[in-house]
Design a protein around this motif. Structure first.
Motif, PDB file in Angstrom:
ATOM      1  N   SER A  30     -69.562 -11.423  -5.064  1.00 16.59           N
ATOM      2  CA  SER A  30     -69.730 -10.420  -4.525  1.00 16.59           C
ATOM      3  C   SER A  30     -70.858  -9.493  -4.620  1.00 16.59           C
ATOM      4  O   SER A  30     -71.373  -9.231  -5.883  1.00 16.59           O
ATOM      5  CB  SER A  30     -68.373  -9.419  -4.741  1.00 16.59           C
ATOM      6  OG  SER A  30     -68.580  -8.075  -4.165  1.00 16.59           O
ATOM      7  N   GLY A  31     -71.368  -8.557  -3.678  1.00 15.04           N
ATOM      8  CA  GLY A  31     -72.400  -7.887  -4.152  1.00 15.04           C
ATOM      9  C   GLY A  31     -71.961  -6.516  -4.746  1.00 15.04           C
ATOM     10  O   GLY A  31     -72.966  -5.668  -5.275  1.00 15.04           O
ATOM     11  N   GLY A  88     -72.858  -1.408  -8.797  1.00 17.77           N
ATOM     12  CA  GLY A  88     -73.222   0.029  -8.350  1.00 17.77           C
ATOM     13  C   GLY A  88     -73.277   0.258  -6.876  1.00 17.77           C
ATOM     14  O   GLY A  88     -73.524   1.199  -6.586  1.00 17.77           O
ATOM     15  N   LEU A  89     -73.200  -0.809  -6.017  1.00 22.72           N
ATOM     16  CA  LEU A  89     -73.036  -0.803  -4.686  1.00 22.72           C
ATOM     17  C   LEU A  89     -72.223  -0.031  -4.015  1.00 22.72           C
ATOM     18  O   LEU A  89     -72.471   0.886  -3.216  1.00 22.72           O
ATOM     19  CB  LEU A  89     -73.389  -2.473  -4.095  1.00 22.72           C
ATOM     20  CG  LEU A  89     -73.153  -2.500  -2.654  1.00 22.72           C
ATOM     21  CD1 LEU A  89     -74.331  -1.505  -2.104  1.00 22.72           C
ATOM     22  CD2 LEU A  89     -73.234  -3.972  -2.177  1.00 22.72           C
ATOM     23  N   GLY A  90     -70.777   0.151  -4.613  1.00 23.56           N
ATOM     24  CA  GLY A  90     -69.665   0.936  -4.087  1.00 23.56           C
ATOM     25  C   GLY A  90     -70.023   2.392  -4.163  1.00 23.56           C
ATOM     26  O   GLY A  90     -70.015   2.911  -3.222  1.00 23.56           O
ATOM     27  N   LYS A 124     -71.010   5.143  -1.220  1.00 26.55           N
ATOM     28  CA  LYS A 124     -70.205   6.217  -1.239  1.00 26.55           C
ATOM     29  C   LYS A 124     -71.039   7.685  -1.472  1.00 26.55           C
ATOM     30  O   LYS A 124     -71.040   8.563  -0.689  1.00 26.55           O
ATOM     31  CB  LYS A 124     -69.078   6.084  -2.162  1.00 26.55           C
ATOM     32  CG  LYS A 124     -67.982   5.374  -1.656  1.00 26.55           C
ATOM     33  CD  LYS A 124     -66.530   5.381  -2.469  1.00 26.55           C
ATOM     34  CE  LYS A 124     -65.524   4.189  -1.524  1.00 26.55           C
ATOM     35  NZ  LYS A 124     -64.837   3.856  -2.369  1.00 26.55           N
ATOM     36  N   GLN A 125     -71.826   7.624  -2.507  1.00 29.53           N
ATOM     37  CA  GLN A 125     -72.714   8.804  -2.430  1.00 29.53           C
ATOM     38  C   GLN A 125     -73.595   9.112  -1.256  1.00 29.53           C
ATOM     39  O   GLN A 125     -73.948  10.284  -0.891  1.00 29.53           O
ATOM     40  CB  GLN A 125     -73.562   8.709  -3.705  1.00 29.53           C
ATOM     41  CG  GLN A 125     -72.916   8.776  -5.100  1.00 29.53           C
ATOM     42  CD  GLN A 125     -73.708   8.323  -6.092  1.00 29.53           C
ATOM     43  OE1 GLN A 125     -74.810   7.576  -6.094  1.00 29.53           O
ATOM     44  NE2 GLN A 125     -73.090   8.173  -7.467  1.00 29.53           N
ATOM     45  N   GLN A 126     -73.973   8.046  -0.538  1.00 28.75           N
ATOM     46  CA  GLN A 126     -74.808   8.100   0.770  1.00 28.75           C
ATOM     47  C   GLN A 126     -73.955   8.532   1.849  1.00 28.75           C
ATOM     48  O   GLN A 126     -74.424   8.649   3.082  1.00 28.75           O
ATOM     49  CB  GLN A 126     -75.649   6.896   0.925  1.00 28.75           C
ATOM     50  CG  GLN A 126     -76.438   6.232  -0.275  1.00 28.75           C
ATOM     51  CD  GLN A 126     -77.554   7.221  -0.296  1.00 28.75           C
ATOM     52  OE1 GLN A 126     -78.183   7.653   0.883  1.00 28.75           O
ATOM     53  NE2 GLN A 126     -77.778   7.322  -1.540  1.00 28.75           N
ATOM     54  N   MET A 137     -64.712  -8.880   1.448  1.00 29.57           N
ATOM     55  CA  MET A 137     -63.502  -8.245   0.882  1.00 29.57           C
ATOM     56  C   MET A 137     -63.495  -7.215  -0.064  1.00 29.57           C
ATOM     57  O   MET A 137     -62.688  -6.314  -0.126  1.00 29.57           O
ATOM     58  CB  MET A 137     -62.944  -9.542   0.230  1.00 29.57           C
ATOM     59  CG  MET A 137     -62.731 -10.879   1.358  1.00 29.57           C
ATOM     60  SD  MET A 137     -61.313 -10.723   2.231  1.00 29.57           S
ATOM     61  CE  MET A 137     -59.985 -11.367   1.655  1.00 29.57           C
ATOM     62  N   ASP A 138     -64.466  -7.010  -0.841  1.00 27.47           N
ATOM     63  CA  ASP A 138     -64.526  -6.018  -1.802  1.00 27.47           C
ATOM     64  C   ASP A 138     -64.854  -4.799  -1.184  1.00 27.47           C
ATOM     65  O   ASP A 138     -64.276  -3.864  -1.304  1.00 27.47           O
ATOM     66  CB  ASP A 138     -65.577  -6.174  -2.871  1.00 27.47           C
ATOM     67  CG  ASP A 138     -65.089  -7.258  -4.110  1.00 27.47           C
ATOM     68  OD1 ASP A 138     -63.685  -7.202  -4.323  1.00 27.47           O
ATOM     69  OD2 ASP A 138     -65.893  -7.634  -4.854  1.00 27.47           O
ATOM     70  N   ALA A 139     -65.852  -4.770  -0.205  1.00 23.25           N
ATOM     71  CA  ALA A 139     -65.960  -3.700   0.761  1.00 23.25           C
ATOM     72  C   ALA A 139     -64.783  -2.971   1.274  1.00 23.25           C
ATOM     73  O   ALA A 139     -64.669  -1.814   1.330  1.00 23.25           O
ATOM     74  CB  ALA A 139     -66.899  -3.756   1.910  1.00 23.25           C
ATOM     75  N   LYS A 140     -64.086  -3.724   2.091  1.00 24.34           N
ATOM     76  CA  LYS A 140     -62.694  -3.600   2.557  1.00 24.34           C
ATOM     77  C   LYS A 140     -61.784  -3.098   1.467  1.00 24.34           C
ATOM     78  O   LYS A 140     -61.128  -1.996   1.684  1.00 24.34           O
ATOM     79  CB  LYS A 140     -62.023  -4.841   3.210  1.00 24.34           C
ATOM     80  CG  LYS A 140     -60.772  -4.573   3.862  1.00 24.34           C
ATOM     81  CD  LYS A 140     -60.827  -3.713   5.088  1.00 24.34           C
ATOM     82  CE  LYS A 140     -59.455  -3.566   5.504  1.00 24.34           C
ATOM     83  NZ  LYS A 140     -59.577  -2.251   6.697  1.00 24.34           N
ATOM     84  N   SER A 141     -61.588  -3.420   0.421  1.00 23.84           N
ATOM     85  CA  SER A 141     -60.686  -2.996  -0.638  1.00 23.84           C
ATOM     86  C   SER A 141     -60.904  -1.734  -1.360  1.00 23.84           C
ATOM     87  O   SER A 141     -60.307  -1.041  -1.991  1.00 23.84           O
ATOM     88  CB  SER A 141     -60.345  -4.231  -1.694  1.00 23.84           C
ATOM     89  OG  SER A 141     -61.650  -4.308  -2.594  1.00 23.84           O
ATOM     90  N   LEU A 142     -62.503  -1.522  -1.231  1.00 24.97           N
ATOM     91  CA  LEU A 142     -63.088  -0.080  -1.743  1.00 24.97           C
ATOM     92  C   LEU A 142     -62.888   0.902  -0.811  1.00 24.97           C
ATOM     93  O   LEU A 142     -63.212   2.164  -0.960  1.00 24.97           O
ATOM     94  CB  LEU A 142     -64.510  -0.236  -2.162  1.00 24.97           C
ATOM     95  CG  LEU A 142     -64.584  -1.073  -3.357  1.00 24.97           C
ATOM     96  CD1 LEU A 142     -66.036  -1.443  -3.510  1.00 24.97           C
ATOM     97  CD2 LEU A 142     -64.214  -0.373  -4.844  1.00 24.97           C
TER      98      LEU A 142
END
Ligand code: VGL
Ligand code: ZN
Length: 213
Positions: free
Chosen positions: A122-123, A134-136, A140-142, A163-168
């Protein structure tokens, strides 16, 4: 051209030489996504990329486990790990982005797979969330709340990133013609799409993309 709303980002996953034809871990027809991505990029204000960026001694490389071959499965630090050919080693041309890709509008690149003891499909996170790129937090900060995901490979890093994007909590859309699968097993790409749809990820072709602009 009208660009998509500012709360939306494009995440380009691992569009690197080693995943393209001729590369160390070439994804079949991986190069066919390049013109699709070139056209998509013009429509986004917020573009980020991920980069598979392994140390030479990385534990996901079969070459670092004597007696094993790529495709075999081992235990790596308590996690099941598929072994890969040596790929995307930091500083090598295989880890680089193709020069035909316009990077001038990318806001950031998130490198992953730097810890030799754990792989990082995952990215957003190392496998089993052992580390965070740190991507998540960045998205969010942006003020990003919706992400479109494209790149290589559909059945590994693209799937895990989506999948991680969705879960975040990001609304997550997968651009099916801007990705290709490794298909170690012939149905892996199809299975990845089904898994993503079941998780609430919307899968669409980029020709239908204008519906979201
Ligand atoms: C990937 C296998 C190993 C990918 C990266 O980008 O999908 N796959 N490392
Ligand atoms: Zn890798």
């Amino acid at each position: 051209m009208k660009t998509i709303s500012s709360d939306t980002a494009l995440i380009l996953v691992d569009v690197q030489h080693d995943f393209l034809p001729g590369g160390a871990l070439a994804v079949p027809q991986g190069d066919e996504i390049l013109p699709v991505i070139a056209s998509l990029q013009t429509q986004f204000d917020h573009i980020v990329a991920t980069q598979d960026w392994h140390t030479a001694d990385h534990g996901s490389f079969a070459a670092n486990h004597p007696g094993t071959r790529p495709g075999q499965q081992i235990d790596l630090g308590g996690l099941s790990q598929i072994l890969w050919p040596v790929h995307c080693v930091q500083g090598t041309s295989g880890a680089d982005f193709p020069s035909t890709l316009d990077r001038s509008r990318w806001k950031a690149v998130f490198q992953k797979g730097k810890n030799p003891l754990v792989d990082s499909y995952s990215g957003f996170f190392d496998n089993a969330r052992r580390g965070d790129t740190g991507l998540g937090d960045y998205l969010k900060q942006q003020g990003i709340r919706r992400v479109f995901v494209a790149g290589l490979a559909l059945d590994y890093c693209v799937k895990f990133t989506a999948m991680d994007a969705k879960s975040l909590g990001f609304e997550t859309l997968l651009l099916t013609d801007a990705t290709r699968a490794v298909n170690l097993q012939p149905e892996d790409g199809q299975r990845a799409l089904e898994e993503m749809k079941a998780a609430g990820i919307h899968c669409l072709e980029s020709k239908d993309f204008t519906k979201y602009v």
